[in-house]
Design a protein around this motif. Structure first.
Motif, PDB file in Angstrom:
ATOM      1  N   LEU A  23       0.579  -1.065  -0.085  1.00  0.00           N
ATOM      2  CA  LEU A  23       0.135  -0.035   0.063  1.00  0.00           C
ATOM      3  C   LEU A  23       0.956   1.196   0.336  1.00  0.00           C
ATOM      4  CD1 LEU A  23      -2.935  -1.145   2.356  1.00  0.00           C
ATOM      5  CD2 LEU A  23      -3.098  -0.610  -0.126  1.00  0.00           C
ATOM      6  N   SER A  24       1.283   1.208   1.015  1.00  0.00           N
ATOM      7  CA  SER A  24       3.233   2.113   0.571  1.00  0.00           C
ATOM      8  C   SER A  24       3.483   2.780  -0.320  1.00  0.00           C
ATOM      9  CB  SER A  24       4.053   1.975   2.054  1.00  0.00           C
ATOM     10  OG  SER A  24       4.846   3.007   2.094  1.00  0.00           O
ATOM     11  N   GLU A  25       3.634   1.830  -1.185  1.00  0.00           N
ATOM     12  CA  GLU A  25       4.436   1.441  -2.112  1.00  0.00           C
ATOM     13  C   GLU A  25       4.066   1.974  -3.568  1.00  0.00           C
ATOM     14  OE1 GLU A  25       6.321  -2.169  -2.665  1.00  0.00           O
ATOM     15  OE2 GLU A  25       8.104  -1.758  -1.865  1.00  0.00           O
ATOM     16  N   GLY A  26       2.126   1.679  -3.070  1.00  0.00           N
ATOM     17  CA  GLY A  26       1.108   1.666  -4.729  1.00  0.00           C
ATOM     18  C   GLY A  26       1.179   3.422  -4.392  1.00  0.00           C
ATOM     19  N   GLY A  27       1.367   4.412  -3.409  1.00  0.00           N
ATOM     20  CA  GLY A  27       1.194   5.290  -3.065  1.00  0.00           C
ATOM     21  C   GLY A  27      -0.160   5.941  -1.683  1.00  0.00           C
ATOM     22  N   PHE A  28      -0.691   4.633  -1.553  1.00  0.00           N
ATOM     23  CA  PHE A  28      -2.160   4.671  -0.708  1.00  0.00           C
ATOM     24  C   PHE A  28      -2.235   4.970   0.896  1.00  0.00           C
ATOM     25  CE2 PHE A  28      -3.165   2.525  -4.297  1.00  0.00           C
ATOM     26  CZ  PHE A  28      -4.336   2.756  -4.892  1.00  0.00           C
ATOM     27  N   ALA A  29      -0.626   4.907   0.936  1.00  0.00           N
ATOM     28  CA  ALA A  29      -0.536   5.166   3.292  1.00  0.00           C
ATOM     29  C   ALA A  29       1.209   5.595   3.047  1.00  0.00           C
ATOM     30  CB  ALA A  29      -0.524   3.901   2.994  1.00  0.00           C
ATOM     31  N   HIS A  30       1.289   5.832   3.546  1.00  0.00           N
ATOM     32  CA  HIS A  30       2.414   6.296   5.144  1.00  0.00           C
ATOM     33  C   HIS A  30       2.807   5.073   5.941  1.00  0.00           C
ATOM     34  CE1 HIS A  30       2.369  10.049   3.236  1.00  0.00           C
ATOM     35  NE2 HIS A  30       1.157  10.479   3.178  1.00  0.00           N
ATOM     36  N   LEU A  31       3.814   4.609   6.233  1.00  0.00           N
ATOM     37  CA  LEU A  31       4.615   3.647   7.048  1.00  0.00           C
ATOM     38  C   LEU A  31       5.192   5.093   8.141  1.00  0.00           C
ATOM     39  CD1 LEU A  31       5.470   0.485   4.895  1.00  0.00           C
ATOM     40  CD2 LEU A  31       3.279   1.101   6.592  1.00  0.00           C
ATOM     41  N   VAL A  32       5.172   4.975   9.333  1.00  0.00           N
ATOM     42  CA  VAL A  32       5.938   6.018  10.456  1.00  0.00           C
ATOM     43  C   VAL A  32       5.495   4.337  11.501  1.00  0.00           C
ATOM     44  CG1 VAL A  32       4.920   7.054  12.305  1.00  0.00           C
ATOM     45  CG2 VAL A  32       4.118   7.320   9.841  1.00  0.00           C
ATOM     46  N   GLN A  33       7.013   4.947  12.085  1.00  0.00           N
ATOM     47  CA  GLN A  33       7.880   4.048  13.291  1.00  0.00           C
ATOM     48  C   GLN A  33       7.770   4.974  14.726  1.00  0.00           C
ATOM     49  OE1 GLN A  33      12.219   3.557  13.693  1.00  0.00           O
ATOM     50  NE2 GLN A  33      11.630   1.120  13.820  1.00  0.00           N
ATOM     51  N   ASN A  34       7.005   5.043  15.464  1.00  0.00           N
ATOM     52  CA  ASN A  34       7.646   5.944  16.923  1.00  0.00           C
ATOM     53  C   ASN A  34       8.685   5.121  17.819  1.00  0.00           C
ATOM     54  OD1 ASN A  34       5.987   8.076  16.265  1.00  0.00           O
ATOM     55  ND2 ASN A  34       4.105   6.571  16.556  1.00  0.00           N
ATOM     56  N   ARG A  35       9.802   5.507  18.098  1.00  0.00           N
ATOM     57  CA  ARG A  35      10.445   4.787  18.968  1.00  0.00           C
ATOM     58  C   ARG A  35       9.924   5.011  20.453  1.00  0.00           C
ATOM     59  NH1 ARG A  35      15.902   4.157  15.591  1.00  0.00           N
ATOM     60  NH2 ARG A  35      15.151   3.405  14.294  1.00  0.00           N
ATOM     61  N   HIS A  36       9.332   4.580  21.627  1.00  0.00           N
ATOM     62  CA  HIS A  36       9.533   4.678  22.829  1.00  0.00           C
ATOM     63  C   HIS A  36      10.429   4.578  23.944  1.00  0.00           C
ATOM     64  CE1 HIS A  36       4.991   4.692  21.414  1.00  0.00           C
ATOM     65  NE2 HIS A  36       4.670   3.867  21.184  1.00  0.00           N
ATOM     66  N   GLY A  37      11.515   3.686  23.364  1.00  0.00           N
ATOM     67  CA  GLY A  37      12.703   3.149  23.859  1.00  0.00           C
ATOM     68  C   GLY A  37      13.038   2.272  23.479  1.00  0.00           C
TER      69      GLY A  37
END
Length: 67
Positions: A23-37
């Motif tokens: 979906l990200s490669e197709g332009g339909f979504a953004h992938l996000v990573q949040n680091r908590h620790g």
């Protein structure tokens, strides 16, 4: 080796990750990573606005599913 997930759960997680990447490669979504620790992460898939014309069929094609 430490094994936190059962085989079936791990396979389901892999399938989900593959779909999110497509979906990200197709332009339909953004992938996000949040680091908590240390070794503590949260992964998000954020949907992008969809174009009105035929986007549903395109998403099915990207994911390799039938519409």
């Amino acid at each position: 080796m430490l094994k936190l997930l059962q085989d079936q759960e791990r396979l389901a997680l892999i399938r989900l990750a593959e779909r999110a990447l497509k979906l990200s490669e197709g332009g339909f979504a953004h992938l996000v990573q949040n680091r908590h620790g240390f070794e503590d992460y949260e992964y998000l898939v954020i949907a992008r606005p969809r174009p009105r014309n035929g986007s549903r069929n395109l998403i099915a094609m990207i994911l390799g599913e039938t519409a």
